[in-house]
Every structure is written in structure tokens, then in C-alpha cells.
Scaffold this motif. Structure first.
Motif, short mmCIF file in Angstrom:
data_model
loop_
_atom_site.label_atom_id
_atom_site.label_comp_id
_atom_site.label_asym_id
_atom_site.label_seq_id
_atom_site.Cartn_x
_atom_site.Cartn_y
_atom_site.Cartn_z
N UNK A 61 0.84 -1.19 0.00
CA UNK A 61 0.00 0.00 0.00
C UNK A 61 0.88 1.25 0.00
N UNK A 62 0.38 2.29 -0.65
CA UNK A 62 1.20 3.49 -0.82
C UNK A 62 0.32 4.72 -0.78
N UNK A 63 0.80 5.74 -0.08
CA UNK A 63 0.18 7.06 -0.09
C UNK A 63 1.26 8.10 -0.31
N UNK A 64 0.85 9.29 -0.70
CA UNK A 64 1.80 10.39 -0.82
C UNK A 64 1.73 11.23 0.45
N UNK A 65 2.86 11.44 1.13
CA UNK A 65 2.83 12.24 2.36
C UNK A 65 2.50 13.70 2.05
N UNK A 66 1.91 14.36 3.03
CA UNK A 66 1.46 15.74 2.83
C UNK A 66 2.60 16.74 2.83
N UNK A 67 3.80 16.30 3.16
CA UNK A 67 4.95 17.22 3.16
C UNK A 67 5.84 17.04 1.94
N UNK A 68 5.36 16.30 0.94
CA UNK A 68 6.11 16.13 -0.29
C UNK A 68 5.55 17.07 -1.36
N UNK A 69 6.34 18.06 -1.72
CA UNK A 69 5.96 19.01 -2.76
C UNK A 69 6.49 18.52 -4.11
N UNK A 70 5.73 18.76 -5.14
CA UNK A 70 6.18 18.45 -6.49
C UNK A 70 6.20 19.75 -7.28
N UNK A 71 7.38 20.10 -7.77
CA UNK A 71 7.56 21.32 -8.55
C UNK A 71 7.99 20.91 -9.95
N UNK A 72 7.16 21.19 -10.92
CA UNK A 72 7.47 20.87 -12.30
C UNK A 72 7.83 22.12 -13.08
N UNK A 73 8.63 21.96 -14.11
CA UNK A 73 8.92 23.07 -15.02
C UNK A 73 8.48 22.66 -16.42
N UNK A 74 8.10 23.67 -17.17
CA UNK A 74 7.53 23.38 -18.49
C UNK A 74 7.92 24.49 -19.46
N UNK A 75 8.54 24.11 -20.53
CA UNK A 75 8.93 25.04 -21.58
C UNK A 75 7.79 25.13 -22.59
N UNK A 76 7.13 26.27 -22.63
CA UNK A 76 5.96 26.39 -23.51
C UNK A 76 6.32 26.39 -24.98
N UNK A 77 7.59 26.61 -25.29
CA UNK A 77 8.00 26.54 -26.69
C UNK A 77 7.96 25.10 -27.20
N UNK A 78 8.04 24.13 -26.28
CA UNK A 78 7.97 22.73 -26.67
C UNK A 78 6.54 22.25 -26.80
N UNK A 79 5.70 22.70 -25.85
CA UNK A 79 4.33 22.18 -25.83
C UNK A 79 3.45 23.15 -25.06
N UNK A 80 2.32 23.48 -25.59
CA UNK A 80 1.41 24.40 -24.95
C UNK A 80 0.71 23.75 -23.76
N UNK A 81 0.32 24.57 -22.80
CA UNK A 81 -0.46 24.07 -21.66
C UNK A 81 -1.75 23.43 -22.14
N UNK A 82 -2.30 23.97 -23.20
CA UNK A 82 -3.57 23.46 -23.71
C UNK A 82 -3.48 22.00 -24.12
N UNK A 83 -2.26 21.53 -24.43
CA UNK A 83 -2.10 20.15 -24.88
C UNK A 83 -1.77 19.20 -23.74
N UNK A 84 -1.66 19.72 -22.53
CA UNK A 84 -1.33 18.86 -21.39
C UNK A 84 -2.48 17.93 -21.04
N UNK A 85 -2.13 16.81 -20.43
CA UNK A 85 -3.12 15.88 -19.90
C UNK A 85 -4.04 16.65 -18.95
N UNK A 86 -5.35 16.58 -19.19
CA UNK A 86 -6.29 17.36 -18.37
C UNK A 86 -6.26 16.93 -16.91
N UNK A 87 -5.99 15.65 -16.64
CA UNK A 87 -5.91 15.18 -15.24
C UNK A 87 -4.74 15.85 -14.53
N UNK A 88 -3.64 16.05 -15.26
CA UNK A 88 -2.48 16.73 -14.68
C UNK A 88 -2.80 18.20 -14.46
#
Length: 739
Positions: free
Chosen positions: A569-596
Motif C-alpha cells: 500500500x502506498x500514499x503520498x505524504x502531505x509534506x512532499x511538494x512536487x515542482x514541475x517546469x515546463x517550456x511552452x515553446x515545446x508544448x502548450x499548456x492546452x495540450x497537457x493531460x487534463x488530469x495533470x
């Protein structure tokens, strides 16, 4: 929400039952009940000794149910008031007691109401509901402790509030008593609904109320506060960060996403970043070395097996060259497990002290006074060691202590003498930074602190002459302490001071608020660079649900999944932050997975030309205007996702640095934006030949000259004209059309 509160409360009650705390608490109350029953039997039998037996029950050394303490120089304790009433008004006291104890069919509430009416105002004023209920309910134990346990009003009121149970609106002693008994019955019902065999009597239930009266619950979730939580999920429930747990920094190239990520990670972990860039990067490196920050770059072939867990071939330990498949943890699972851990106490030593009688649990009048004095004064006091001042530096050697003790106190003392051992530990061995745990009998503790001062001598009438300053980090006063089993097995030794070597020192962490990083779950950060380049469904699988803040470990809607390879069994702890970076020249936000997109907070990193003012002064080039001009043209010809960031020019010191950035970074990037349509590249650069040169190509031998449209060779100039940047800006900063 009420059900959640009951769930958590009864889980804690189950722990009290399993570790023996409830039996110990109930045992002494049963003993008190027997003394009251003996007094009742004597009164009903007209035994002439009945009054002495009642007074014995009131002043029993274990009776903390009727307050034995006085709170003013000229004020009597509640026990003393009852004794004086019996001594001064024996017949009146007898009549009042018969209201409680007589063999008739009256309801308990009617008995208490009649007794309360005969309790004199000079003993307890009519408005003093709490002490009157203490006395009446304690004496009702004489009928049957299991059915009629003592009811401390403050304990019940705090428990009502904690569990969302309504308070009595009767407003009198009898009404409060009836309401308390009804609550004890309800508590048993709630426990039965959850498959618990105990509490099985009202006394059992009252012991739960008494033991958990200081338990803190979050009113919205029903979960414990940080002070009461002992497991990782409860600590996670209390974790609060000013930063979103899931963030994506997006923008075109060169907008400072890398620097912003470094700064954000340090802010999350430390609260406040260092003042300069070098210190910031150094701290970021330290946090990575500590394992609190992990970095990964997504790409098209990245998958679940690398990110969460997967099967990997490893050499069989039996040898023979055979291979077997083993589960290997991915980066997310590794940092999640690290984030879940509470920091270790490290090299700090843990000492146990007894402030008062080391064998007594629940306190004695004398011991409680010493304990209260220590808590209020911020110190620990030691009774052993006599009235000798051991401050002189020569007593830093234990032999000197022994020699003086032999000379002035006990010529037959050995090195194992309690006074010598206690003073050696307290005077020599104890040092600032040590953790001191104050015992509450053999199986519980009631305070935890950090030693902050050296040995001091201060003569006192009570014999506790030896002192050290302490910063108290946690304590309880009006209830029994916590079970020692939270951090060690077995029981405390009777010695007044001794070193502990617990099997689970981290069990003390929740009680150690304020010692550096100890006791609090520390934030961790997983940085995902180029988060938009991978197939998110393939990488995260079912774990994408766990990203949501209210689905994290300890949250209101906590979700647990079973991992497919390890079957754990697995959960994500509440003190784990996820910071992503995204270069819009590669791919627009509009094309991202809607769940993400739904689970992340998006923060745009736009070009900031004004940040180039200092670089502009250094280089002599109007860089803010240059950047604005190029970006206005790019947004018009492509879109706002394909702009140029200010970072390309931030470190330029000279005009040559600017030229170098243009030649090797800016112009190739613009050409990439237009798929090598160099006419548009030239347009962005001002529409002239001051940066790029166009030369018409002649048809090579073997090809006819008129085979199609003219073709050109585009090249970046080896040297830019002196006025190239002024010509680039030209009239290109007019801004957006008003149409």
C-alpha cells in the motif's frame, strides 16, 4: 465529521486499552470506590466509626478526584472543606450522605440533587457546580463504582467539545451528572459499533475520558493535532505549508524557471531563502545532499517503472550466473519514504528524572507542588545530594563528591549510594542539550524538556536544593502522563536520575517541539524538469489521484493505492511538494493531460525586460527595448508561448557578451521557432541585414538556372553593425493595436 472524530478518539482509546494504561487508571479508581463503599456500609449499619471512614475515603492518598490542592495562602483544598464540614456538622453530613446512599428506589439524579441541596454554602457556594459535582459523584461511587463513576466536569466538557457531543442545558449539578452518565453509555455504544469489547462499564468509559481529556482534535477533520499525533499519518495531517503541494512553473525559454525552481525549493524547505544567489545555490546543493530535494527530467521514453517502481533483473545471490527479477523503487517512492520519516534525535542523550516520588503515578500533593514549581520556573530540581553546595569546579570529578559525602554525611556510603549516583548524574554527567523526560510512576511520563543550563545550588525549605535550567517542550498537569511505550520498552527504573537508551528514541519526536528540526515533519521537494515531455498517464498511472492535496496521507479524503509490482500500500505524504517546469515553446499548456492540469497550480514565468536595466547600463545596449521589440514581433507572428526570456542577457557584462548571446542562443532559437524560415527570423530582428545576411544562390553546374524560384543562403553575420540594436528596435515597440 462527527464520525471521523469518534473514529480517531476510539483508536486512541484502543491504544490505551492495549498498553495497559486504562487498567492502571481504572485500578486505582476501583480501590477508591472500595474505600467509599466501606464508608457507606458503616453509615448504613450505624457504625459509630462511619465518619472516620468517610474522611479516610476523602483523604485517601490516591484520591485526585476531589482536588487535594489549595490555590491560595488562606484557602482550603476541596478535600479539606469536606472534612471540616463533617467535623463541624456531623448530623447534617450524615443526612446529606443518606440522600446518596440510602437503600431506596430513587434515581441517581434525584439522589445527587438532594445531596447537593444539603451541601452547605460555606463549604461550596451554590454556583460552584464543578467542585460540588466532584464531591457528589465521588461519594456516589459507594453505591457501585462501575455504574456510578466520578465525573470531573472540566474533563467531560472538553470531551463533549472534542467529539461534537451536546453539553447539558440543565445548568445544575444533578443535570450535569445525569448528562455525564448518559454520555458514558453513548461512548460504550460507539465503541461497540467499531467492534471494541471495551469500554464495557461506565467506569471503563470514564477512564477513557480521563486518559484522553487533553487529546486535541482538528474540528474540521476529526484528526489529532500535532501534539497528540504519534504516527506519521497524524503528523502529516497537521502539516501546513504556505506553498501549493503541486506547482508547475511554465513559460518560454530563458524566463528564469531554473532559478525560480531553486529558490522555490529552498523556500519550501527552509521557509526563507538566503539573500544572495551564491548562498541560495549552496543551500540548494546541501538540501539535495540531505535527500530533501530530488531532481528528474521527463522525456518521451520515461515510464512508471522509473518513476514509481518496476521490476529489474539482478544477479541471483545463490550464484551460478542466473538472474532474477526484483522490485526496484523509483524516484517518487524513494523521496516519499524519506519525507515520511521524522528526523532522528541524533546524538542527543535522553535522561529520566523523577520530580517528587519516583514510584507515584498521577501525582501526590507534595510531588505535584514540586512538579508545578519546575514547570513554572523552567527548571529541574533534585532532592538527593543533601544541602551541600556542589557548585565548585572540583566537584566535576565524581571522586570529590564521594569523598565529601563520606566525610560529612555517610561514612559507610559506597559509590552506589543513591545520593552519590544522583548527584554524579545531575552535577557532572548531565549537560546542556540533553533531553530530560520526567517520569509519572514507572510506566508513564508527564513532561519532556531540553537542559539549557549548568548546575546551580539554591537552598530551599523543601530540600530540593539542586537545580538546572530547562526549556520545557511538552507537559501535562491535570491528567496522568503518556505511556512510556511510545519510545521505549519496559518500565522506568526507580532511580531519581538515570540515562535512558530507548529502542525507539524517535517516538519522543512529537513531544520535542522547538529543538531544531526535531519533532516536525520536514518538507521535501521532487523537481520534475520538462514535465510536459513525457506521457503523464504512462509515468504516473494510478498515482495521479494521490497528487491531490485532499487525497494525501493524513488528509480528509486520504487515498491509499496498492502498487502493482510490490503489492504494497502506498500514499503520498502531505509534506512532499512536487515542482514541475515546463517550456511552452515545446508544448502548450492546452495540450497537457487534463488530469495533470486539474491537480497542479500553474505559475506563468513571463519575460521581464525591466530586469535587464543593470545589464543595459553595463553593456551600453538598451536591452529592455531590444527584448520587448523581438517579443512583440514573435507574439504577432507565432504566439505568446514562443517568446524570448530575459535570462539570455542577464549576465552580459559587455557589448561583446550581448553579441555572443544573440549569435549563439537567440537567433538559433528564433530560427527553430520558424522552422528555418529565415525571412521571418529577419523580420523579428528588425527586417534588415544588420544581424543576418542573405545571399542569392546561383544554380550549381548540372542544374538549369530557371528551375524554380530564387534560393538564398542565410548566415548570421560574423560582426554586427555598431548600430545593429538601434536598428532592431527601430519602430518595433509600438505595442499592441487598439483594435
Amino acid at each position: 465529521m462527527i464520525e471521523a472524530r469518534w473514529d480517531y478518539y476510539l483508536r486512541k482509546a484502543r491504544q490505551q486499552i492495549e498498553d495497559g494504561t486504562l487498567d492502571e487508571d481504572e485500578g486505582y479508581k476501583a480501590e477508591l470506590g472500595r474505600t467509599v463503599t466501606k464508608a457507606r456500609d458503616a453509615l448504613l449499619a450505624n457504625d459509630e466509626n462511619w465518619s472516620n471512614l468517610v474522611k479516610d475515603a476523602i483523604t485517601h492518598k490516591k484520591n485526585n478526584l476531589i482536588n487535594p490542592r489549595s490555590y491560595g495562602k488562606d484557602q482550603d483544598s476541596n478535600q479539606t472543606k469536606v472534612i471540616r464540614w463533617i467535623d463541624d456538622s456531623l448530623d447534617q453530613a450524615r443526612d446529606a450522605l443518606l440522600e446518596l446512599w440510602a437503600e431506596d428506589e430513587r434515581e441517581p439524579v434525584d439522589r445527587v440533587r438532594a445531596f447537593n441541596a444539603k451541601l452547605p454554602e460555606d463549604a461550596f457556594s451554590k454556583g460552584s457546580t464543578s467542585p460540588r459535582l466532584d464531591v457528589a459523584s465521588y461519594l456516589m461511587m459507594g453505591r457501585d463504582p462501575d455504574r456510578f463513576p466520578q465525573c470531573r466536569l472540566s474533563s467531560f466538557h472538553s470531551t463533549y467539545k472534542r467529539l461534537g457531543y451536546p453539553r447539558s442545558d440543565a445548568g445544575d449539578v444533578a443535570g450535569e451528572y445525569k448528562h455525564a452518565l448518559e454520555f458514558l453509555d453513548h461512548l460504550q455504544t460507539e465503541a461497540e459499533k467499531r467492534g471494541m469489547k471495551r469500554p464495557s462499564t461506565r467506569l471503563d468509559a470514564q477512564s477513557v475520558v480521563w486518559s484522553l481529556k487533553d487529546l486535541s482534535l482538528d474540528e474540521s477533520t476529526g484528526r489529532g493535532s500535532a501534539d497528540d499525533n504519534r504516527a506519521h499519518s497524524e503528523v502529516n495531517a497537521a502539516f501546513v505549508s504556505p506553498h501549493a503541494l503541486n506547482t508547475i512553473l511554465y513559460g518560454p525559454p530563458g524566463t528564469g524557471k531554473t532559478y525560480a525552481t531553486v529558490r522555490r525549493c529552498v523556500e519550501i524547505c527552509d521557509g526563507k531563502p538566503p539573500p544572495n544567489v551564491d548562498a541560495l545555490r549552496a543551500r540548494y546543493g546541501e538540501l539535495m545532499d540531505e535527500g530533501r530535494i530530488e531532481f528528474v527530467t521527463f522525456h518521451q521514453s520515461y515510464g512508471y517503472e522509473e518513476f514509481v517502481e518496476g521490476l529489474r533483473p539482478i544477479a541471483d545471490e545463490a550464484g551460478g550466473g542466473s538472474l532474477r527479477l526484483a522490485v526496484k523503487e523509483g524516484i517518487l517512492k524513494r523521496i516519499a519514504e524519506r519525507a515520511r520519516k521524522i528526523p532522528e534525535i541524533g546524538g542527543r542523550r535522553i535522561l529520566k528524572m523523577s520530580l517528587g516520588d519516583p514510584k507515584s503515578r498521577g501525582g501526590t500533593p507534595h510531588g505535584d507542588a514540586i512538579f508545578a514549581d519546575c514547570i513554572d520556573s523552567g527548571c529541574v530540581l533534585l532532592e538527593y545530594g543533601g544541602d551541600i553546595d556542589w557548585s565548585d569546579s572540583r566537584y566535576e570529578a565524581w571522586g570529590e563528591i564521594w569523598e565529601r559525602w563520606l566525610l560529612e554525611r555517610n561514612p559507610d556510603a559506597t559509590v552506589y549510594d543513591t545520593d552519590i549516583q544522583a548527584m554524579w548524574r545531575f552535577r557532572i554527567d548531565m549537560r546542556p542539550g540533553d533531553i530530560v523526560v520526567v517520569s509519572d510512576g514507572y510506566r508513564h511520563f508527564r513532561a519532556v524538556g531540553e537542559i539549557t543550563g549548568d548546575y546551580e545550588f539554591e537552598r530551599r525549605e523543601d530540600g530540593f536544593h539542586h537545580r538546572r535550567a530547562v526549556e520545557w517542550l511538552w507537559h501535562v498537569r491535570e491528567r496522568a502522563g503518556e505511556p512510556v511505550s511510545v519510545f521505549k520498552s519496559g518500565i522506568f527504573q526507580w532511580r531519581p536520575v538515570n540515562i535512558l537508551k530507548p529502542e525507539n528514541p524517535a517516538g519522543l519526536n512529537p513531544y520535542l517541539r522547538g529543538i531544531g528540526e526535531i519533532s516536525r515533519i520536514r518538507p521535501h521537494v521532487l523537481v520534475i524538469d520538462e514535465i510536459n515531455r513525457a506521457n503523464i498517464s504512462k509515468v504516473m498511472g494510478e498515482l495521479i489521484t494521490l497528487l491531490e492535496e485532499d487525497k494525501r496521507e493524513g488528509a480528509e479524503n486520504e487515498v491509499t493505492v496498492t502498487l502493482p509490482y510490490s503489492d504494497k500500500q502506498f500514499t503520498l505524504p502531505a509534506n512532499l511538494h512536487i515542482v514541475g517546469t515546463m517550456n511552452t515553446a515545446d508544448r502548450s499548456i492546452a495540450l497537457l493531460d487534463t488530469a495533470l492540469r486539474r491537480r497542479f497550480r500553474f505559475e506563468e514565468m513571463s519575460p521581464e525586460p525591466d530586469l535587464l536595466k543593470e545589464a543595459s547600463e553595463r553593456t551600453g545596449v538598451d536591452l529592455p527595448r531590444v527584448l520587448r521589440a523581438m517579443n512583440e514581433r514573435l507574439e504577432y507572428l507565432v504566439d505568446r508561448d514562443h517568446l524570448l526570456g530575459h535570462a539570455w542577457f542577464m549576465n552580459s557584462e559587455t557589448r561583446e557578451d550581448v553579441d555572443d548571446a544573440m549569435r549563439h542562443k537567440i537567433i538559433p532559437l528564433i530560427a527553430e521557432y520558424f522552422y528555418d524560415d529565415w525571412s521571418k527570423v529577419q523580420a523579428v530582428l528588425g527586417g534588415k541585414d544588420h544581424f543576418v545576411d542573405r545571399r542569392r544562390l546561383n544554380a550549381p553546374p548540372g542544374l538549369e538556372a530557371n528551375m524554380g524560384e530564387d534560393r538564398y543562403r542565410w548566415t548570421v553575420r560574423e560582426a554586427f553593425a555598431e548600430d545593429a540594436y538601434e536598428r532592431l528596435v527601430g519602430s518595433g515597440t509600438q505595442g499592441e493595436s487598439s483594435e
